[in-house]
Design an enzyme around this catalytic site. Structure first.
Site, PDB file in Angstrom:
ATOM      1  N   LYS A  13       0.825  -1.212   0.000  1.00 43.47           N
ATOM      2  CA  LYS A  13       0.000   0.000   0.000  1.00 43.47           C
ATOM      3  C   LYS A  13       0.862   1.267   0.000  1.00 43.47           C
ATOM      4  O   LYS A  13       0.573   2.223  -0.703  1.00 43.47           O
ATOM      5  CB  LYS A  13      -0.915   0.043   1.225  1.00 43.47           C
ATOM      6  CG  LYS A  13      -1.900  -1.090   1.346  1.00 43.47           C
ATOM      7  CD  LYS A  13      -2.908  -0.823   2.446  1.00 43.47           C
ATOM      8  CE  LYS A  13      -2.274  -0.555   3.812  1.00 43.47           C
ATOM      9  NZ  LYS A  13      -1.488  -1.685   4.330  1.00 43.47           N
ATOM     10  N   ARG A  88      -9.660   1.294  10.439  1.00 44.00           N
ATOM     11  CA  ARG A  88      -9.220  -0.086  10.630  1.00 44.00           C
ATOM     12  C   ARG A  88     -10.375  -1.033  10.939  1.00 44.00           C
ATOM     13  O   ARG A  88     -10.232  -2.249  10.848  1.00 44.00           O
ATOM     14  CB  ARG A  88      -8.190  -0.180  11.766  1.00 44.00           C
ATOM     15  CG  ARG A  88      -6.856   0.486  11.455  1.00 44.00           C
ATOM     16  CD  ARG A  88      -5.874   0.319  12.587  1.00 44.00           C
ATOM     17  NE  ARG A  88      -4.598   0.961  12.336  1.00 44.00           N
ATOM     18  CZ  ARG A  88      -3.589   0.414  11.682  1.00 44.00           C
ATOM     19  NH1 ARG A  88      -3.707  -0.813  11.213  1.00 44.00           N
ATOM     20  NH2 ARG A  88      -2.464   1.059  11.499  1.00 44.00           N
ATOM     21  N   ARG A 127      12.710  -9.198   4.300  1.00 44.93           N
ATOM     22  CA  ARG A 127      12.962  -7.763   4.168  1.00 44.93           C
ATOM     23  C   ARG A 127      14.178  -7.363   5.001  1.00 44.93           C
ATOM     24  O   ARG A 127      14.379  -7.839   6.114  1.00 44.93           O
ATOM     25  CB  ARG A 127      11.727  -6.977   4.636  1.00 44.93           C
ATOM     26  CG  ARG A 127      11.848  -5.478   4.457  1.00 44.93           C
ATOM     27  CD  ARG A 127      10.508  -4.787   4.604  1.00 44.93           C
ATOM     28  NE  ARG A 127       9.935  -4.931   5.940  1.00 44.93           N
ATOM     29  CZ  ARG A 127       8.772  -4.387   6.310  1.00 44.93           C
ATOM     30  NH1 ARG A 127       8.067  -3.702   5.427  1.00 44.93           N
ATOM     31  NH2 ARG A 127       8.316  -4.551   7.544  1.00 44.93           N
ATOM     32  N   ARG A 155      14.528  -6.151  10.842  1.00 40.62           N
ATOM     33  CA  ARG A 155      13.804  -5.556  11.955  1.00 40.62           C
ATOM     34  C   ARG A 155      13.252  -6.651  12.865  1.00 40.62           C
ATOM     35  O   ARG A 155      12.912  -7.743  12.416  1.00 40.62           O
ATOM     36  CB  ARG A 155      12.635  -4.708  11.438  1.00 40.62           C
ATOM     37  CG  ARG A 155      13.062  -3.418  10.829  1.00 40.62           C
ATOM     38  CD  ARG A 155      11.944  -2.631  10.192  1.00 40.62           C
ATOM     39  NE  ARG A 155      10.595  -2.994  10.618  1.00 40.62           N
ATOM     40  CZ  ARG A 155       9.494  -2.413  10.141  1.00 40.62           C
ATOM     41  NH1 ARG A 155       9.588  -1.466   9.232  1.00 40.62           N
ATOM     42  NH2 ARG A 155       8.306  -2.780  10.554  1.00 40.62           N
ATOM     43  N   ARG A 166       0.284 -10.267  13.013  1.00 36.91           N
ATOM     44  CA  ARG A 166      -0.237  -9.023  12.432  1.00 36.91           C
ATOM     45  C   ARG A 166      -1.271  -9.301  11.348  1.00 36.91           C
ATOM     46  O   ARG A 166      -2.284  -8.600  11.234  1.00 36.91           O
ATOM     47  CB  ARG A 166       0.920  -8.199  11.843  1.00 36.91           C
ATOM     48  CG  ARG A 166       1.847  -7.604  12.893  1.00 36.91           C
ATOM     49  CD  ARG A 166       3.128  -7.077  12.258  1.00 36.91           C
ATOM     50  NE  ARG A 166       2.885  -5.996  11.325  1.00 36.91           N
ATOM     51  CZ  ARG A 166       3.783  -5.573  10.436  1.00 36.91           C
ATOM     52  NH1 ARG A 166       4.964  -6.176  10.341  1.00 36.91           N
ATOM     53  NH2 ARG A 166       3.502  -4.573   9.632  1.00 36.91           N
TER      54      ARG A 166
END
Length: 210
Positions: A13, A88, A127, A155, A166
């Site tokens: 997004k 949300r 990532r 991360r 998530r």
């Protein structure tokens, strides 16, 4: 063009929002940025929000919607805006619609960037971020940033357990917005599991048709 961006974390997004901002000159608005600005500027709503934030509590929906409403009356939103990360939940979406109606605005397009969850897990767990320049890449680049020579690292929240959690939260809370906006006849979906330029072209076609 007043747009709500939908899609799971890691669906792309943010990348598409950046393209839209550059092409159409409308601001990308996130509740995080709004909250930080309101607190920093010590606005009445910002001071109220700070009480909840300082206590480690979530800022109530009514307060967040008030902050969003104030932001969406700013001059730079005259030609439109992109809401990223809000709403949300369906109650937030309903409150947003009411708040926008009060200022003579409405969401014109809910754009969902769809990517299979297993693809997202692979994207996020591979990532890597550069400690020096902040550039985001993936594990195939190795341990050194090709742009600046800085160290690439993973991360803490890009591990599989956290990513899947998530996605589960997204599925439970945010995915129902798909049906909400579909019922209003303003939902459009794009397949985000393709080259970003192809996705961009399809997104621009949808926006140009508004």
């Amino acid at each position: 063009m007043n747009i709500v961006l939908l899609g799971a974390p890691g669906a792309g997004k943010g990348t598409q929002a950046k393209f839209i901002v550059e092409e159409y000159g409308i601001p990308q608005i996130s509740t995080g940025d709004i909250l930080r600005a309101a607190v920093a500027n010590e606005t009445p709503l910002g001071l109220e929000a700070k009480k909840f934030m300082d206590a480690g509590n979530l800022v109530p929906d009514a307060l967040v919607v008030g902050l969003v409403k104030d932001r969406l009356t700013a001059g730079d939103t005259e030609r439109g805006f992109i809401l990223d990360g809000f709403p949300r939940t369906i109650p937030q979406a309903e409150a947003l619609d009411e708040a926008l109606a009060e200022v003579g605005k409405a969401i014109e397009l809910a754009l969902s960037v769809d990517v299979d969850f297993d693809v997202i897990v692979k994207r996020l767990t591979t990532r890597r971020t550069c400690r020096a320049c902040g550039r985001i890449t993936n594990a195939s680049e190795g341990s050194t940033c090709s742009a600046c020579g800085g160290e690439l690292y993973q991360r803490d929240d890009d591990n599989e357990t956290t990513v899947r959690n998530r996605l589960e939260v997204y599925e439970a809370q945010t995915a129902p917005l798909i049906d909400y906006y579909a019922a209003k006849g303003i939902l459009k979906r794009v397949d985000g599991d393709r080259d970003v330029e192809i996705v961009r072209g399809e997104v621009f076609d949808l926006l140009d048709a508004l």
